[in-house]
Write an enzyme that holds these catalytic residues in place. Structure first.
Site, PDB file in Angstrom:
ATOM      1  CG  HIS A 151       0.247   1.541   5.389  1.00  0.00           C
ATOM      2  ND1 HIS A 151      -0.643   0.642   5.947  1.00  0.00           N
ATOM      3  CD2 HIS A 151       0.770   0.927   4.309  1.00  0.00           C
ATOM      4  CE1 HIS A 151      -0.666  -0.464   5.242  1.00  0.00           C
ATOM      5  NE2 HIS A 151       0.195  -0.322   4.236  1.00  0.00           N
ATOM      6  CD  GLU A 172       3.900  -2.921  -0.571  1.00  0.00           C
ATOM      7  OE1 GLU A 172       5.066  -2.863  -1.025  1.00  0.00           O
ATOM      8  OE2 GLU A 172       3.649  -3.292   0.587  1.00  0.00           O
TER       9      GLU A 172
END
Length: 195
Positions: free
Chosen positions: A11, A84
């Site tokens: 990202h 994550e």
């Protein structure tokens, strides 16, 4: 020249990624610079690839789904398997802040109280790599995710444990290409900048 394989897209920049805060579960938006980098990553991805991907998977966090959108990707599925690392009690803290109470701490070598262990992250990565390998028969696979977990994916791809991810650096908005050479797993491109 077009290359096929598994593309990892980290990202774009967030305020927390820029400041070094561990960002697992917290949904932090992209900065303006992060949005711009996501667009450039999409252009780079298009230049590296040929036809449309067989599968695009994304972490459900907004920083990942927004990156995919800005990169021009149609996400087939969001999955917690691409989320994550769960930093538990260390969420939102920087490594220097954690080291005030746990000298020498790193996510690679120490536990995250009330978060994920390296073994759990390793299991998620093996699940994702297995899924990506299965989909490769139909074309490219694009996985949109996060820094630490993408580093674990790279390690897993080449047959290493989660802890081996410490050896790879991935910048916000960077691209990595995983493939094979004559049946041997290979890192074909690592951390291509979207600038």
């Amino acid at each position: 020249m077009s290359e096929s394989g598994v593309y990892l897209l980290r990202h774009g920049q967030t305020e927390w990624s820029e400041s070094g805060k561990h960002t697992g579960r917290t949904d932090v938006p992209l900065t303006d610079a992060g949005e711009a980098r996501a667009r450039r990553a999409g252009a780079l991805l298009s230049s590296l690839r040929g036809s449309g991907p067989a599968l695009v998977l994304s972490s459900p966090r907004i920083r990942a789904t927004r990156t995919a959108e800005l990169a021009g990707l149609a996400v087939d599925e969001t999955t917690e398997d691409l989320a994550e690392w769960d930093y538990g009690d260390y969420e939102g803290l920087t490594t220097p802040e954690i080291r005030q109470t746990v000298p020498g701490w790193t996510v690679w070598t120490h536990p995250c109280p009330n978060g994920e262990t390296a073994a759990h992250v390793d299991l998620r990565a093996r699940t994702m790599v297995g899924r990506a390998r299965a989909a490769l028969a139909d074309g490219d696979v694009i996985l949109v995710g996060h820094g630490h977990f993408s580093r674990v994916l790279v390690a897993t791809w080449i047959g290493q444990s989660a802890r081996f991810g410490v050896h790879f650096g991935l910048a916000a908005g960077g691209l990595t290409l995983l493939g094979e050479e004559r049946g041997t797993a290979q890192i074909q491109r690592l951390n291509l900048p979207a600038d």
